[in-house]
Design a protein around this motif. Structure first.
Motif, PDB file in Angstrom:
ATOM      1  N   ILE A 142      23.960   8.755 -13.868  1.00 20.32           N
ATOM      2  CA  ILE A 142      22.929   8.650 -14.902  1.00 20.32           C
ATOM      3  C   ILE A 142      21.646   9.249 -14.356  1.00 20.32           C
ATOM      4  O   ILE A 142      21.166   8.834 -13.295  1.00 20.32           O
ATOM      5  N   GLN A 143      21.122  10.246 -15.059  1.00 21.29           N
ATOM      6  CA  GLN A 143      19.843  10.851 -14.664  1.00 21.29           C
ATOM      7  C   GLN A 143      18.742   9.983 -15.267  1.00 21.29           C
ATOM      8  O   GLN A 143      18.519   9.976 -16.471  1.00 21.29           O
ATOM      9  N   LEU A 144      18.062   9.221 -14.403  1.00 25.97           N
ATOM     10  CA  LEU A 144      16.999   8.354 -14.898  1.00 25.97           C
ATOM     11  C   LEU A 144      15.761   9.144 -15.265  1.00 25.97           C
ATOM     12  O   LEU A 144      15.112   8.873 -16.265  1.00 25.97           O
TER      13      LEU A 144
ATOM     14  N   ILE B 139      15.677  11.358 -10.082  1.00 30.03           N
ATOM     15  CA  ILE B 139      16.117   9.995  -9.814  1.00 30.03           C
ATOM     16  C   ILE B 139      17.465   9.787 -10.506  1.00 30.03           C
ATOM     17  O   ILE B 139      17.574   9.967 -11.727  1.00 30.03           O
ATOM     18  N   LEU B 140      18.486   9.416  -9.731  1.00 30.79           N
ATOM     19  CA  LEU B 140      19.838   9.220 -10.241  1.00 30.79           C
ATOM     20  C   LEU B 140      20.252   7.762 -10.096  1.00 30.79           C
ATOM     21  O   LEU B 140      19.690   7.018  -9.293  1.00 30.79           O
ATOM     22  N   TYR B 141      21.297   7.390 -10.861  1.00 29.48           N
ATOM     23  CA  TYR B 141      21.799   6.022 -10.763  1.00 29.48           C
ATOM     24  C   TYR B 141      23.313   6.022 -10.925  1.00 29.48           C
ATOM     25  O   TYR B 141      23.843   6.600 -11.876  1.00 29.48           O
ATOM     26  N   GLY B 142      24.014   5.378 -10.001  1.00 31.53           N
ATOM     27  CA  GLY B 142      25.442   5.168 -10.136  1.00 31.53           C
ATOM     28  C   GLY B 142      26.301   6.339  -9.697  1.00 31.53           C
ATOM     29  O   GLY B 142      25.820   7.413  -9.326  1.00 31.53           O
ATOM     30  N   ASP B 143      27.620   6.116  -9.771  1.00 28.44           N
ATOM     31  CA  ASP B 143      28.617   7.119  -9.395  1.00 28.44           C
ATOM     32  C   ASP B 143      29.876   6.769 -10.171  1.00 28.44           C
ATOM     33  O   ASP B 143      30.533   5.759  -9.881  1.00 28.44           O
ATOM     34  N   TYR B 144      30.244   7.589 -11.163  1.00 27.26           N
ATOM     35  CA  TYR B 144      31.292   7.222 -12.109  1.00 27.26           C
ATOM     36  C   TYR B 144      32.345   8.321 -12.219  1.00 27.26           C
ATOM     37  O   TYR B 144      32.066   9.501 -11.979  1.00 27.26           O
ATOM     38  N   VAL B 145      33.538   7.931 -12.624  1.00 29.47           N
ATOM     39  CA  VAL B 145      34.652   8.883 -12.702  1.00 29.47           C
ATOM     40  C   VAL B 145      34.646   9.668 -14.007  1.00 29.47           C
ATOM     41  O   VAL B 145      35.286  10.709 -14.111  1.00 29.47           O
TER      42      VAL B 145
ATOM     43  N   VAL C  37      27.641   2.181 -18.742  1.00 29.12           N
ATOM     44  CA  VAL C  37      26.644   1.565 -17.857  1.00 29.12           C
ATOM     45  C   VAL C  37      25.237   1.837 -18.385  1.00 29.12           C
ATOM     46  O   VAL C  37      24.366   0.956 -18.355  1.00 29.12           O
ATOM     47  N   LEU C  38      25.004   3.046 -18.889  1.00 32.90           N
ATOM     48  CA  LEU C  38      23.687   3.396 -19.427  1.00 32.90           C
ATOM     49  C   LEU C  38      23.278   2.422 -20.524  1.00 32.90           C
ATOM     50  O   LEU C  38      22.114   2.000 -20.602  1.00 32.90           O
TER      51      LEU C  38
ATOM     52  N   TYR D 258      12.625   5.451 -20.460  1.00 32.02           N
ATOM     53  CA  TYR D 258      12.457   6.736 -19.801  1.00 32.02           C
ATOM     54  C   TYR D 258      13.491   7.759 -20.268  1.00 32.02           C
ATOM     55  O   TYR D 258      13.561   8.854 -19.734  1.00 32.02           O
ATOM     56  N   ARG D 259      14.315   7.379 -21.254  1.00 38.13           N
ATOM     57  CA  ARG D 259      15.306   8.259 -21.880  1.00 38.13           C
ATOM     58  C   ARG D 259      16.332   8.797 -20.886  1.00 38.13           C
ATOM     59  O   ARG D 259      16.528  10.001 -20.715  1.00 38.13           O
ATOM     60  N   PRO D 260      17.042   7.919 -20.165  1.00 36.37           N
ATOM     61  CA  PRO D 260      18.080   8.387 -19.233  1.00 36.37           C
ATOM     62  C   PRO D 260      19.260   8.996 -19.982  1.00 36.37           C
ATOM     63  O   PRO D 260      19.478   8.704 -21.166  1.00 36.37           O
ATOM     64  N   TYR D 261      20.060   9.813 -19.314  1.00 31.90           N
ATOM     65  CA  TYR D 261      21.221  10.431 -19.938  1.00 31.90           C
ATOM     66  C   TYR D 261      22.301  10.675 -18.876  1.00 31.90           C
ATOM     67  O   TYR D 261      22.008  10.823 -17.692  1.00 31.90           O
TER      68      TYR D 261
END
Length: 460
Positions: free
Chosen positions: A369-371, A415-421, A429-430, A440-443
C-alpha cells in the motif's frame, strides 16, 4: 518481432494506454498527484487539456486506478452524446432502473436520489469525460447543470473533462461563461522537451524488460524531439518503427539512419502552429499553465505534512514571550560532542535503514500500500512529521517502509505499508486502515512499478 532481439517481455511503445507504462516525468506525475488532490478535496469541475497524442487518455486511465475504493468512477468515452443521452448514460452507469421515454427532469431527479444514497454510504461519484472537446454545446450546458447536484453541504458529483485545445476555444465563447466559471482547476499537458524524451524512451524500454545500455543515440533522440513535437503518441510510433529498423539491420542501437526510416514510414500530418514545437524549457511550461501543478504539489505537501504540535498561544506581553512556549526551528541539536549533532529525523532515518533489505529483495509481483509520495521533499523533517502522524493513528510501524528517490538533485520520499501476494489482499488491508491514514488517499501498488520508478533508491 524485435522483442527477443532486445530482451523485451512486451512491446515498449504501444500507442494504446497501458498504465504500467505511465511516465511520471515532465510534470506528469505531479499533475496526477494534483488531480487526485483536486478530486478528493474540491467541489468544482476539473479540466485537463492537451494536444492530440499528449497523453490525456493515459493520465485518465492511471487516475482511475489510483482513486480509492470509496470513489465510484464513471468513464464516458463517447463525447457525441446529446444532453438527454448523457443523463441516461449516467443513470445506467449508476444502476438506476431503465427510464426510457421519461422527461429529462425525471431522470435528473432519479440521479439526484441515487447520488444522495451513495453519499450516505460514504461514496464519492466522479465522472471522467474523455474527448470532451467533441461534445455538443448543449451537452456541455447539461454538464453545468449536473454540477448543481448537491446535498446541503457538499457536491454530489465531481466532473473531470479531458479534451484537446478546441475545448478551451469552446469554453472561451460568451455563451459558455457560466460553465467556464464552474471550472475551478485547469491543467495542461505540455509536450516533452528533448531531455524528457531521453528519459521517456529509457523508461519505456526498461518497463518492457530491457536491461542493457541506452538504445537510442543522442542524435536519434534529437531527431525524434523535432519530428514528434514532443507528443508521446508520435514518440511511440517513431520509436517502435526505429526499433524494427534497427532489428532489420542486425543492430542493437537506434541511430539517425533508423530514425529517418521511421520518419519516412510514419507520414505524420501537419500540426497546428501552436503545437509544432515543444516547449523550450520547463520554466516556459510553468508560465503557460504548468505552474498550477507546482502550486498544487506545494498545497498537498503543506496540507498533509502540517505540524502535529499544538500552535503556540499568543502572549499578552508581546515583547517578553515565555521561553517555555516558544517553538524552535527544526535544526540539528547539539549532542554535547564537538562537531556532532543529533538528527531531527530519527524515525525517518531508522525506517530508511530498516527498509533497505526489503526493498532490495522484494519480488516484483508482490503488492503493498502506497501511503504517500512526497513531492520535492527537500525538508525531511516534514516526512518525519508524516511518520509521526501515522504512528499516532495506530499504524503498525513494523509494516511501514520508507524509500528515497533522487531525480536530478531533488529527493523524494515514499511511504509504503505491508507486503501482500495480490492486489486484492492489499485492498482488503487498505480498507481496514484508520480513517486518519485513509485521508492521505493511499492506494495499492505492485513492487515492479516501484522498481521501475526510481533511478536511485535509498541513497544519501
Amino acid at each position: 518481432m524485435y522483442l527477443e532481439h532486445y530482451g523485451l517481455s512486451e512491446p515498449p511503445f504501444r500507442i494504446t494506454p497501458h498504465t504500467d507504462f505511465f511516465f511520471a516525468g515532465a510534470n506528469r506525475g505531479a499533475t496526477l498527484e494534483a488531480l487526485l488532490y483536486a478530486i478528493s478535496h474540491d467541489e468544482g469541475i476539473v479540466k485537463i487539456s492537451g494536444e492530440v497524442g499528449s497523453g490525456k487518455t493515459m493520465l485518465c486511465r492511471v487516475l482511475m486506478e489510483r482513486l480509492p475504493a470509496s470513489v465510484v468512477v464513471i468513464y464516458l468515452a463517447n463525447p457525441s452524446l446529446s444532453r438527454e443521452d448523457i443523463l441516461y448514460a449516467l443513470a445506467d452507469e449508476l444502476g438506476i432502473p431503465p427510464l426510457d421515454n421519461c422527461r429529462p427532469a425525471t431522470v435528473m431527479r432519479a440521479l439526484q436520489e441515487k447520488l444522495v444514497a451513495l453519499y450516505a454510504e460514504g461514496k464519492q461519484v466522479v465522472v471522467l469525460i474523455d474527448e470532451a472537446h467533441a461534445m455538443p454545446v448543449e451537452t456541455l450546458e447539461e454538464i453545468r447543470l449536473l454540477s448543481n447536484l448537491e446535498s446541503n453541504r457538499h457536491k454530489l458529483l465531481q466532473l473531470v473533462l479531458f479534451g484537446q485545445p478546441e475545448l478551451d476555444a469552446t469554453l472561451s465563447r460568451p455563451d459558455m461563461r457560466q460553465l467556464r466559471e464552474r471550472i475551478t482547476h485547469n491543467f495542461r499537458l505540455e509536450p516533452l522537451v528533448q531531455t524528457d524524451i531521453a528519459e521517456y524512451l529509457d523508461f519505456r524500454m526498461r518497463a518492457a524488460g530491457y536491461r542493457g545500455p541506452s538504445v537510442f543515440t543522442p542524435e536519434a533522440i534529437g531527431r525524434i524531439a523535432r519530428v514528434s513535437a514532443g507528443l508521446t503518441r508520435r514518440i511511440n510510433i517513431l520509436a517502435d518503427k526505429a526499433l524494427l529498423a534497427s532489428f532489420a539491420n542486425g543492430s542493437h542501437q537506434v541511430g539517425s539512419r533508423e530514425i529517418e526510416a521511421a520518419i519516412r514510414d510514419a507520414e505524420f500530418s501537419e500540426l497546428p502552429k501552436s503545437s509544432r514545437r515543444p516547449r523550450a524549457s520547463h520554466a516556459l511550461s510553468w508560465a503557460s499553465g504548468g505552474a498550477v501543478v507546482v502550486l498544487f504539489a506545494l498545497a498537498v505537501w503543506q496540507y498533509l505534512f502540517r505540524p502535529t504540535e499544538p500552535s503556540v498561544t499568543p502572549q499578552t506581553n508581546a515583547t517578553s514571550p515565555d521561553p517555555s512556549q516558544m517553538r524552535l526551528p527544526a535544526t540539528p541539536v547539539e549532542s554535547g560532542i564537538p562537531g556532532e549533532a543529533v538528527s531531527t529525523t530519527p524515525l525517518l532515518d531508522k525506517l530508511l535503514e530498516e527498509s533497505r533489505p526489503w526493498l532490495q529483495s522484494v519480488a516484483s509481483d508482490r503488492w503493498f500500500i502506497q501511503l504517500f509520495t512526497a513531492i520535492d521533499a527537500n525538508d525531511p523533517t516534514q516526512v518525519e512529521s508524516f511518520l509521526a502522524n501515522i504512528r499516532n493513528a495506530g499504524l503498525e510501524m513494523g509494516q511501514v517502509r520508507v524509500y528515497r528517490l533522487t531525480s536530478g538533485d531533488k529527493p523524494r520520499y515514499g511511504i509504503l505499508y505491508g507486503d501482500y501476494v495480490s492486489r486484492q489482499e492489499a485492498v482488503n488491508v487498505l480498507n481496514t486502515l484508520p480513517s486518519e491514514v485513509k485521508r492521505y488517499r493511499p492506494y495499492p501498488r505492485q513492487a515492479l512499478r516501484l522498481k521501475l520508478e526510481g533511478k536511485t533508491m535509498n541513497k544519501d
